[in-house]
Design a protein around this motif. Structure first.
Motif, short mmCIF file in Angstrom:
data_model
loop_
_atom_site.label_atom_id
_atom_site.label_comp_id
_atom_site.label_asym_id
_atom_site.label_seq_id
_atom_site.Cartn_x
_atom_site.Cartn_y
_atom_site.Cartn_z
N UNK A 1 0.69 -1.20 0.06
CA UNK A 1 -0.06 0.04 -0.02
C UNK A 1 0.82 1.33 -0.07
N UNK A 2 1.91 1.34 0.82
CA UNK A 2 2.60 2.61 1.17
C UNK A 2 3.60 2.45 0.08
N UNK A 3 4.29 1.54 -0.46
CA UNK A 3 5.48 1.60 -1.37
C UNK A 3 4.83 1.48 -2.95
N UNK A 4 3.47 1.09 -3.29
CA UNK A 4 3.10 0.85 -4.41
C UNK A 4 3.74 -0.38 -5.21
N UNK A 5 3.12 -0.66 -6.19
CA UNK A 5 3.59 -1.75 -7.01
C UNK A 5 3.78 -1.53 -8.39
N UNK A 6 4.61 -2.11 -9.25
CA UNK A 6 4.68 -1.92 -10.56
C UNK A 6 3.73 -2.58 -11.22
N UNK A 7 3.63 -2.32 -12.69
CA UNK A 7 2.57 -2.95 -13.51
C UNK A 7 2.97 -4.65 -13.30
N UNK A 8 4.30 -4.77 -13.60
CA UNK A 8 4.62 -6.29 -13.67
C UNK A 8 4.48 -6.94 -12.37
N UNK A 9 4.81 -6.30 -11.19
CA UNK A 9 4.61 -6.88 -9.80
C UNK A 9 2.92 -7.29 -9.88
N UNK A 10 1.94 -6.33 -10.35
CA UNK A 10 0.70 -6.33 -10.26
C UNK A 10 0.18 -7.51 -10.98
N UNK A 11 0.68 -7.80 -12.11
CA UNK A 11 0.42 -8.81 -13.20
C UNK A 11 0.72 -10.26 -12.38
N UNK A 12 1.97 -10.18 -11.76
CA UNK A 12 2.43 -11.39 -11.22
C UNK A 12 1.57 -12.03 -9.99
N UNK A 13 1.12 -10.86 -9.01
CA UNK A 13 0.39 -11.00 -8.09
C UNK A 13 -1.18 -11.63 -8.54
N UNK A 14 -1.56 -10.98 -9.28
CA UNK A 14 -2.89 -11.26 -10.13
C UNK A 14 -2.97 -12.73 -10.64
N UNK A 15 -1.87 -12.88 -11.40
CA UNK A 15 -1.97 -14.70 -11.60
C UNK A 15 -1.32 -15.56 -10.78
#
Length: 445
Positions: free
Chosen positions: A46-60
């Protein structure tokens, strides 16, 4: 891989690798991560944010934390498509969109949720239909999809279980309002549903989670880019939620309005615009229409011919509801014992409404939940709601309160009088369809 080391990486502002996120998701499912550790990583994200690639990886990773639906053996007749809304007041679009798309050749296994807070839930609306089963077994689900082309059901226990635990943790640790975490939460369930196309309805305004255009745009772009990066073709529309969508809010009342829409008795213009546009998007995405103009024509024909109504009736019947529900909805849907008109205190134009507060007024009537375990009163809500820009005379009906008793009806009446603004001047009206968001070619996930 130690949980505390993964937390440290994100706490210090670094990027998590897919292996880190896989370990986190495994820990959510098998309980090898404690509540405190999961909460700490959620706060770091929440505080540091996530890159688009991180968000894709977490979603998958969250998608594959449980069962991923495979429709290859289900003998379905068309592309598997779905729509998701970020929630609003009076948002009943799913009830019409699913049978419209089904009538045009699509297959819509729509996994929906229940209402919490000021927004209504599609499952709560359908639960007002006697016998309707929102948790069918696999054989019944497949039968509904083959017969009706659509089935609106709830999330099963084995669908994206990591999301269920992570959301519960976020809910009590003030980490809900994170665009990457919202994105992963929504899309993990949609990817697990085995879809071939998805359209997102991102609400923006004083009745939406995203109350500013900037926030709504950021969320919509995240959803579209991450979904496409994870292999699910997705488009989004920003739609206005500065007023009640349609003319009713409340569970049984919204089902009645959906039936009026499908039969052609009454189609509120803003609700019609959103439903037509989102349905047409799915037809183009599924290869059922060559372009938007053709898709809109198909949507209109499905409505005017009555085929969309037929698909809805079949869905209700196969999932346990009355076979003659669409012919006799008043016989089956519960009605509130008290109906109280809210009369305009003066003449003028409807210039504004506090939409979120109106949604909360429905909750106060018993039509929503303060806590997840609360019981819904399907009878209550608001009907015949005025629209922004509408001219009214003193004593004219602004809305009708449907309540369990007279005192609750009067409290709701007083609330509505304070939440609907009547002005001498005609207000400037925003369009209901604000912006279309598509994947940017060449943009990395």
């Amino acid at each position: 891989m130690l949980a505390q080391e993964i937390i440290r990486i994100k706490r210090d502002g670094h990027t998590l690798a897919r292996a880190h996120l896989d370990a986190f998701v495994r820990g959510l499912v098998d309980d090898s991560w404690s509540e405190g550790q999961a909460a700490a990583l959620a706060m770091a994200m929440f505080l540091q944010g996530m890159s688009r690639a991180e968000t894709v990886d977490l979603t998958q990773a969250m998608t594959h934390s449980g069962r991923v639906m495979d429709w290859r053996g289900a003998d379905l007749h068309g592309p598997v498509l779905d729509k998701h809304s970020t929630g609003g007041v009076g948002d009943k679009v799913s009830l019409m969109l699913a049978p419209i798309v089904a009538a045009c050749g699509g297959v819509v296994p729509m996994v929906s949720g229940r209402g919490l807070g000021h927004t209504g839930g599609t499952l709560d609306k359908l639960a007002s239909i006697p016998g309707y089963n929102t948790a069918p077994d696999v054989a019944t689900l497949h039968r509904a999809l083959r017969s009706a082309g659509c089935a609106i059901i709830g999330q099963t226990a084995d669908l994206a279980p990591a999301d269920r635990r992570l959301y519960a943790i976020r809910d009590v640790t003030a980490t809900v309002e994170s665009v990457p975490l919202i994105t992963a939460s929504i899309l993990s369930k949609k990817l697990a549903a085995g879809l071939q196309g998805l359209v997102m309805d991102v609400k923006v305004g004083n009745g939406a989670f995203a109350d500013s255009p900037a926030m709504a745009t950021t969320l919509a772009e995240s959803l579209v880019q991450v979904a496409n990066g994870a292999g699910l073709p997705t488009r989004a529309w920003l739609t206005d939620m500065n007023q009640v969508l349609g003319s009713s809010c409340g569970n049984a009342l919204e089902v009645l309005e959906a039936l009026d829409f499908l039969t052609g008795r009454w189609r509120e213009p803003r609700l019609l615009a959103v439903t037509r546009t989102l349905s047409a998007e799915l037809l183009v995405m599924g290869g059922l229409a060559d372009h938007a103009t053709q898709a809109l024509q198909q949507v209109d024909e499905a409505l005017h011919s009555g085929r969309a109504l037929e698909q809805f009736a079949r869905m209700v019947s196969v999932l346990g509801g009355p076979a003659d529900f669409c012919e006799r909805p008043g016989h089956y849907l519960p009605a509130a014992p008290v109906q109280l008109p809210v009369l305009a205190p003066r003449s003028g134009f409807v210039a504004g409404m506090a939409t979120r507060d109106i949604g909360l007024a429905v909750v106060e009537l018993g039509g929503g939940r303060r806590q997840a375990r609360d019981t819904i009163d399907a009878r209550v809500g608001l009907s015949h709601f005025v629209q922004l820009g509408q001219a009214v005379q003193a004593g004219e009906v602004l809305a009708i309160v449907h309540a369990a008793d007279a005192s609750a009806a009067e409290r709701a009446r007083q609330t509505l009088l304070a939440k609907v603004l009547i002005s001498d001047q005609t207000p400037a009206l925003a369009p209901v369809l604000l912006q279309r968001i598509t994947a940017r070619e060449g943009t990395p996930p």
